[in-house]
Write a protein that holds these residues in place. Structure first.
Motif, PDB file in Angstrom:
ATOM      1  N   ASN A  68     -19.126 -10.099  -3.135  1.00 15.60           N
ATOM      2  CA  ASN A  68     -18.859  -9.372  -1.902  1.00 15.60           C
ATOM      3  C   ASN A  68     -17.510  -9.748  -1.308  1.00 15.60           C
ATOM      4  N   ASP A  69     -17.101 -10.985  -1.518  1.00 17.81           N
ATOM      5  CA  ASP A  69     -15.875 -11.456  -0.898  1.00 17.81           C
ATOM      6  C   ASP A  69     -14.639 -11.054  -1.679  1.00 17.81           C
ATOM      7  N   ASP A  70     -14.842 -10.511  -2.907  1.00 19.94           N
ATOM      8  CA  ASP A  70     -13.683 -10.075  -3.687  1.00 19.94           C
ATOM      9  C   ASP A  70     -12.911  -8.985  -2.963  1.00 19.94           C
ATOM     10  N   ASP A  71     -13.613  -8.204  -2.122  1.00 20.14           N
ATOM     11  CA  ASP A  71     -12.951  -7.127  -1.395  1.00 20.14           C
ATOM     12  C   ASP A  71     -12.168  -7.635  -0.204  1.00 20.14           C
ATOM     13  N   LEU A  72     -12.269  -8.908   0.102  1.00 17.51           N
ATOM     14  CA  LEU A  72     -11.588  -9.495   1.256  1.00 17.51           C
ATOM     15  C   LEU A  72     -10.713 -10.641   0.803  1.00 17.51           C
ATOM     16  N   GLU A  73      -9.850 -10.363  -0.171  1.00 18.23           N
ATOM     17  CA  GLU A  73      -8.997 -11.430  -0.696  1.00 18.23           C
ATOM     18  C   GLU A  73      -8.154 -12.017   0.421  1.00 18.23           C
ATOM     19  N   SER A  74      -8.077 -13.325   0.427  1.00 18.37           N
ATOM     20  CA  SER A  74      -7.418 -14.032   1.532  1.00 18.37           C
ATOM     21  C   SER A  74      -5.938 -13.734   1.604  1.00 18.37           C
ATOM     22  N   LEU A  75      -5.435 -13.629   2.839  1.00 11.00           N
ATOM     23  CA  LEU A  75      -4.003 -13.478   3.059  1.00 11.00           C
ATOM     24  C   LEU A  75      -3.244 -14.734   2.670  1.00 11.00           C
ATOM     25  N   ASP A 482       1.209  -7.019  15.739  1.00 10.02           N
ATOM     26  CA  ASP A 482       0.449  -6.996  14.491  1.00 10.02           C
ATOM     27  C   ASP A 482       0.693  -8.329  13.788  1.00 10.02           C
ATOM     28  N   ILE A 483      -0.216  -9.254  13.961  1.00  6.63           N
ATOM     29  CA  ILE A 483      -0.017 -10.620  13.481  1.00  6.63           C
ATOM     30  C   ILE A 483       0.272 -10.660  11.987  1.00  6.63           C
ATOM     31  N   MET A 484      -0.445  -9.834  11.227  1.00  7.61           N
ATOM     32  CA  MET A 484      -0.307  -9.884   9.783  1.00  7.61           C
ATOM     33  C   MET A 484       0.985  -9.237   9.286  1.00  7.61           C
ATOM     34  N   ARG A 485       1.750  -8.665  10.223  1.00 10.52           N
ATOM     35  CA  ARG A 485       2.998  -8.006   9.814  1.00 10.52           C
ATOM     36  C   ARG A 485       4.235  -8.732  10.333  1.00 10.52           C
ATOM     37  N   ILE A 486       4.058  -9.903  10.882  1.00  5.65           N
ATOM     38  CA  ILE A 486       5.200 -10.689  11.344  1.00  5.65           C
ATOM     39  C   ILE A 486       5.910 -11.304  10.140  1.00  5.65           C
ATOM     40  N   ARG A 487       7.206 -11.226  10.148  1.00  3.14           N
ATOM     41  CA  ARG A 487       7.973 -11.777   9.026  1.00  3.14           C
ATOM     42  C   ARG A 487       7.731 -13.278   8.911  1.00  3.14           C
TER      43      ARG A 487
END
Length: 716
Positions: A68-75, A482-487
């Protein structure tokens, strides 16, 4: 072996948190989706899946949980790989098969509602234009490799960061400044000037480039690609730190040169802002499209790292509101018609920043204003302080939207901030008193422009230094980013290494040098101007011998003490023994003013004070006392001359305790002398005063005076 393995496992478990971890943790306390991302990251770093707690120790349950967690690969998987290599930037995120509502998609929901109207590109694609300019297809002219992209996408290694922090700059190359006589550009690293293609558009936005060309042609000028404004823009577009200290300002009849330089840095700033906005808009559309069908696709999250903590990208520091009006008017003029047709709050702007002129006045009238009455003061004083808005406490945000330009935008959602050092330092001071306030809008500044730095020197240079030190700090709050889009280089605290700083002044000063070398860390390198001066002695109308006396000092820290000691032992005894009145002592700084005031008091001397903090009602009284001979000595400062520019009558003997910063003041002060048989003019200097000395007597004479074994020099 088992022991070694255990130690390795312990190292992984207890790995120190990165800046990214700290930011997620801090922002997670205020936002549930970010908190979930932080918890996911921690579980994956410890080898746990998202359902470990529910699955317990059942192997089958654990297997299902992993599936199930394969779809939520860690950043943070790329984090783990990069942690072992200190020579590369520590993050390169990848999201695989990310379903809706997770990862980078959920971060899109954090955007502020006020930005929804600006989500589309501000301009149409450059490729859509088929216009022809200068016998070259405009789309082709503007499709060169973007220096914007190459600059912001460069990844600094840890070794490069360490080298930058050493602040040991070696200027390795020299190139003639083609538009300035007796001047050379010197720089660090590889030469960024020799390979400049003056016929290139440097990947300017198509409509921005076209509008600039139309304005240039409308002015009646020709040879755009060899113009001063294009040359300075090309230098700015290298993204190096720049110190230009030989600019002829508009108030010294240098309107054309000042305007050319202003055009150059404003076009560069506009292009940077508009490219930043368009990059984010394009990524928004891509993500929205991919969000509809992401199953089975791998998305490279690194491609969407397109923003900083806050929206403002350019900060322009200016000393006076009148100058700010000129800059913002030019900024609006250079903006393509699609955006500048509607400017919000323009009337309020002219009311607060204007000087009684209407908004349709051209730049010539704007700089000179109206000559409705004759003035006895110099024209440069009238242009800068007399007839113009001399307010030094202001701050305004400029925001670009699809609909136009908004002045007085919220600082956090503006694209360009225009402020005075005092205006910003007040905002910074408010955060110390009220913890609810902050200056997070300074956290993502990528271009800093300090124009008319020589005028700021007449204000309070420590304010400028404090503002620069406040730039590119980690924000205290989350503001819809957008936290995940900060350089990554923002999260790593490396933003200052990507910030370009441009310092513009009419002359060089040790304080400018200190700021440029100690607080500007741009990885692209530095470029500064090196000039030879002819001096201003021919402008002296009074026929008087100017006697330069050199005193020796062992160090910079002891220079002030050495100067006062020389004055007290060699100069003041002659003044004290003389019965003649009308002695003016000119000092450059307030610090020297205070030291001399205290010394004269200790000697029970007859003197009056004319400093920058004098009350307007006391000026006539002090001038009268000195002119009538009621006070033998007048202590006069450079800043008081800058702000008041009065003609002082009754000067029989002149002592220049320290040379003025502004070379044009030297002949004005010497011309105070009233012709007489026994008038004198004495100037004190040391080898450390070389920068001021060469502006007054010329570079050749100054070099001879500091290198000579003799200590006294006479100019007739």
């Amino acid at each position: 072996m088992n022991g070694a393995s255990s130690e390795e496992e312990a190292e992984v478990v207890h790995r120190e948190s990165t800046t990214y971890d700290d930011l997620l943790k801090r922002l997670g306390s205020r936002n549930e989706s970010v908190a979930n991302a932080f918890r996911r990251r921690q579980r994956e770093e410890h080898g746990e899946s998202e359902t470990d707690e529910e699955a317990g120790s059942d192997p089958d349950s654990q297997s299902d949980a992993v599936e199930n967690d394969d779809d939520l690969e860690s950043l943070s998987e790329a984090d783990e790989r990069d942690d072992g290599d200190n020579n590369e930037s520590p993050r390169s995120h990848t999201i695989a098969n990310a379903p809706k509502g997770t990862g980078i998609y959920s971060s899109m929901k954090l955007r502020e509602d006020m930005e929804q109207d600006d989500s589309d590109a501000l301009f149409d694609s450059d490729e859509e234009s088929d216009s022809v300019l200068n016998d070259q297809p405009l789309s082709e002219a503007c499709m060169t490799t973007s220096t914007f992209d190459s600059h912001i996408n460069y990844k600094l290694s840890s070794r490069e960061v360490d080298e930058l922090l050493k602040t040991k700059w070696s200027y390795t190359w020299k190139m003639p400044a083609l538009t300035m006589k007796n001047c050379n550009w010197r720089g660090t690293g590889e030469c960024c000037i020799k390979d400049l293609d003056m016929t290139s558009s440097y990947s300017l936005k198509t409509k921005l480039y076209k509008n600039w060309m139309e304005i240039f042609k409308a002015s009646g000028s020709s040879e755009f690609h060899q113009s001063k404004q294009k040359m300075f823009f090309s230098l700015c577009n290298s993204y190096c730190d720049i110190m230009h200290h030989n600019k002829k300002p508009f108030y010294l009849k240098g309107l054309e040169e000042d305007s050319n330089i202003m055009d150059g840095y404003l076009i560069h700033s506009l292009n940077h802002v508009l490219r930043s906005r368009d990059l984010m808009s394009k990524n928004d559309r891509k993500l929205a499209k991919n969000q509809e069908n992401v199953e089975g696709k791998d998305l490279n999250a690194e491609a969407y790292l397109d923003r900083g903590f806050t929206r403002p990208k350019v900060l322009i520091l200016l000393p006076l509101a009148g100058i700010a009006r000129r800059v913002i008017k030019k900024l609006i003029q250079l903006t393509p018609p699609k955006l500048k047709d509607k400017v919000e709050n323009i009337q309020r702007f002219y009311e607060e920043f204007g000087s009684g002129i209407t908004k349709d006045k051209d730049d010539q009238n704007d700089s000179e204003n109206t000559k409705t009455k004759m003035s006895t003061k110099p024209s440069d004083f009238e242009a800068l302080l007399g007839r113009d808005n001399n307010n030094d406490h202001f701050m305004i945000g400029v925001k670009f939207t699809k609909r136009g330009i908004k002045l007085y935008g919220d600082f956090y959602t503006s694209d360009i901030l225009v402020a005075s050092p005092l205006g910003l330092i007040t905002k910074i001071g408010e955060t110390e008193v009220n913890k609810e306030k902050d200056v997070d809008y300074l956290s993502s500044i990528e271009i800093l422009i300090i124009d008319h730095a020589d005028v700021m020197l007449m204000q309070n240079w420590s304010h400028v230094k404090a503002v620069v030190e406040q730039l590119n700090q980690l924000p205290s709050k989350q503001r819809g980013t957008d936290i995940m889009r900060i350089r990554p280089w923002y999260l790593d605290g490396q933003a200052r290494f990507y910030r370009q700083t441009i310092i513009l002044s009419s002359h060089i000063n040790p304080d400018f040098n200190a700021l440029f070398h100690q607080h500007c860390f741009n990885y692209q390198g530095k470029v500064k101007l090196e000039c030879k001066y002819r001096g201003v002695l021919p402008k002296i109308l009074t026929k008087v011998q100017q006697i330069y006396e050199r005193f020796d000092t062992e160090s910079i820290t002891g220079a002030d003490d050495s100067r006062l000691e020389y004055f007290s032992k060699k100069v003041f005894p002659k003044i004290k023994d003389s019965v003649q009145h009308g002695v003016m002592i000119f000092v450059s700084s307030y610090f020297e003013f205070v030291r001399l005031r205290n010394y004269l008091k200790s000697q029970a001397a007859s003197f009056c004070l004319f400093g920058e903090y004098i009350k307007p009602n006391d000026i006539s009284h002090v001038r009268g006392q000195f002119f009538r001979g009621e006070k033998r000595i007048m202590l006069y400062t450079e800043r008081s001359h800058f702000y008041y520019r009065y003609k002082i009558r009754g000067v029989k003997n002149l002592l220049i305790y320290s040379l003025p910063e502004r070379k044009e003041f030297y002949p004005e002060i010497v011309n105070f002398l009233e012709p007489s048989a026994d008038m004198t003019c004495t100037i004190l200097f040391s080898r450390l005063d070389y920068l001021r000395l060469e502006r007054v007597v010329g570079s050749t004479a100054a070099k001879r005076m500091v290198d000579s074994d003799k200590g006294v020099f006479v100019f007739a």
